[in-house]
Design an enzyme around this catalytic site. Sequence first.
Site, PDB file in Angstrom:
ATOM      1  N   ARG A   1       0.930  -1.243  -0.001  1.00 36.13           N
ATOM      2  CA  ARG A   1       0.060   0.093   0.041  1.00 36.13           C
ATOM      3  C   ARG A   1       0.908   1.323   0.046  1.00 36.13           C
ATOM      4  O   ARG A   1       0.648   2.358  -0.654  1.00 36.13           O
ATOM      5  CB  ARG A   1      -0.919   0.008   1.244  1.00 36.13           C
ATOM      6  CG  ARG A   1      -2.073   1.082   1.179  1.00 36.13           C
ATOM      7  CD  ARG A   1      -3.138   0.949   2.211  1.00 36.13           C
ATOM      8  NE  ARG A   1      -2.664   0.949   3.424  1.00 36.13           N
ATOM      9  CZ  ARG A   1      -3.328   0.526   4.578  1.00 36.13           C
ATOM     10  NH1 ARG A   1      -4.432   0.248   4.612  1.00 36.13           N
ATOM     11  NH2 ARG A   1      -2.912   0.924   5.610  1.00 36.13           N
TER      12      ARG A   1
ATOM     13  N   LYS B   1      -2.832   6.647   1.406  1.00 34.99           N
ATOM     14  CA  LYS B   1      -2.525   7.209   2.751  1.00 34.99           C
ATOM     15  C   LYS B   1      -1.622   8.317   2.444  1.00 34.99           C
ATOM     16  O   LYS B   1      -0.526   8.093   3.121  1.00 34.99           O
ATOM     17  CB  LYS B   1      -2.260   5.671   3.411  1.00 34.99           C
ATOM     18  CG  LYS B   1      -2.755   5.965   4.884  1.00 34.99           C
ATOM     19  CD  LYS B   1      -2.207   4.535   5.808  1.00 34.99           C
ATOM     20  CE  LYS B   1      -2.645   4.556   7.237  1.00 34.99           C
ATOM     21  NZ  LYS B   1      -3.970   4.658   7.374  1.00 34.99           N
TER      22      LYS B   1
ATOM     23  N   GLU C   1     -16.491   6.682   4.324  1.00 40.36           N
ATOM     24  CA  GLU C   1     -15.859   6.063   5.337  1.00 40.36           C
ATOM     25  C   GLU C   1     -15.845   6.874   6.513  1.00 40.36           C
ATOM     26  O   GLU C   1     -16.139   8.374   6.420  1.00 40.36           O
ATOM     27  CB  GLU C   1     -14.234   5.493   5.140  1.00 40.36           C
ATOM     28  CG  GLU C   1     -13.339   6.289   4.920  1.00 40.36           C
ATOM     29  CD  GLU C   1     -11.802   5.966   4.747  1.00 40.36           C
ATOM     30  OE1 GLU C   1     -11.594   5.213   5.453  1.00 40.36           O
ATOM     31  OE2 GLU C   1     -11.321   6.374   3.640  1.00 40.36           O
TER      32      GLU C   1
HETATM   33  C1  LIG Z   1      -5.095   3.917   7.643  1.00 40.54           C
HETATM   34  C2  LIG Z   1      -6.635   4.026   7.312  1.00 40.54           C
HETATM   35  C3  LIG Z   1      -7.427   3.254   7.370  1.00 40.54           C
HETATM   36  C4  LIG Z   1      -7.433   1.917   7.947  1.00 40.54           C
HETATM   37  O1  LIG Z   1      -6.430   1.038   7.308  1.00 40.54           O
HETATM   38  P1  LIG Z   1      -5.793  -0.141   8.061  1.00 40.54           P
HETATM   39  O2  LIG Z   1      -4.887  -0.819   7.126  1.00 40.54           O
HETATM   40  O3  LIG Z   1      -6.825  -1.299   8.385  1.00 40.54           O
HETATM   41  O4  LIG Z   1      -5.106   0.234   9.148  1.00 40.54           O
HETATM   42  C5  LIG Z   1      -9.039   3.612   7.312  1.00 40.54           C
HETATM   43  N1  LIG Z   1      -9.270   4.797   6.677  1.00 40.54           N
HETATM   44  C6  LIG Z   1      -8.249   5.629   6.281  1.00 40.54           C
HETATM   45  C7  LIG Z   1      -8.562   6.951   5.725  1.00 40.54           C
HETATM   46  C8  LIG Z   1      -6.819   5.477   6.665  1.00 40.54           C
HETATM   47  O5  LIG Z   1      -6.003   6.361   6.567  1.00 40.54           O
END
Ligand SMILES: *Cc1c(COP(=O)(O)O)cnc(C)c1O
Length: 344
Positions: A82, A185, A221
């Site tokens: 990722r 991210k 989300e």
């Molecule tokens: C990091 C993150 C998540 C959660 O991802 P994981 O891989 O489960 O830790 C969800 N939403 C956003 C916007 C994120 O930055």
Amino acid sequence: MQKADLDWKNLTFGFHKTDCNIRYTWKDGAWSGGTLSEDQHIPIHIGATSLHYGQTCFEGLKVFEQKNGDVVVFRVEENAKRLIRSCEKIFMAPVPEQLFIDAVYKVVNANLKFVPPYGTGASLYVRPFVFGSGPQVGVKPADEYTFMIFVTPVGPYFRTGFKPVHLIVEEEYDRAAPNGIGDVKVGGNYAAGLRASFRAKEQGYTEVLYLDAKEKRYIDESGPANFFGITKDNRYITPQSDSILPSITNMSLVSLAEEMGLNPERRPIDVEEIFSLKEAGCCGTAAVITPVGSITYGERKVVYSKDGNAGPIATALYNKLTGIQLGDEPDTRDWIRVIQAGSP
Ligand SMILES: *Cc1c(COP(=O)(O)O)cnc(C)c1O
């Protein structure tokens, strides 16, 4: 291994100093070897692209001590992949998968005494990040990048622990645009959400729930976590959207839901569907699962938890996933990597 002298059971989700971090530099097409550093500061050029143009992204993963003393990391390859996608999307030099994994092992091994003991509910949070460290004045990608990882022991993300939280559907601000950078991210997504999140907290909610920016109709989300619901006929449903971050926790819960007969569905979820769910939750590395007690949408409010406790399905999923992470459940899916074997 002699552990650090910390109050493990009362750790917050905050920064606690450890012994060292690890740093790499990308220049002229290649990454340097990693250097362990005790310094918690970074000397950075005043023209660095991360400071001005947002060339910065990060990861978050957790390391646990299992009952037998093994120090393990959860699905590290997925975080490595990722991070590559995040780097590529904002035009930064990607960190090769193996370099990422080696860096995680090195920095965890150098900070073993900060891995919280089994049974404390705490873990070692690992925060890798990449940023443009070379200067540009014109809007161009940097010619130098820095990759770093710091680690810090953390307690639960929400101080209330595994207790339902209260969300409000965000109707004014958007977190991410459909063809923007919501699916990686990167720092800017978080900056975009700070004001909405602050306002929600001022109004007594725990976090916001974003809708898709185009139609304001489908659930995207929550601020830092994916959303899922459990329907009245016991299906695990979670949004499909180009502007949400593909959560590794959610991906894992989908697999577990499949095995538990919850027929998981990843599809656009109309916000009106919140009124017919029997349970809802947020998920991410930091909180694992945060059960949702209520969602407020305009003048309406749906309450999932009347007694202040999590629902049975969210609880079962939480126990299963944390059980695998802590070694109390067998790792039949090859999600766990041992960084340091426990001494018998
Ligand atoms: C990091 C993150 C998540 C959660 O991802 P994981 O891989 O489960 O830790 C969800 N939403 C956003 C916007 C994120 O930055």
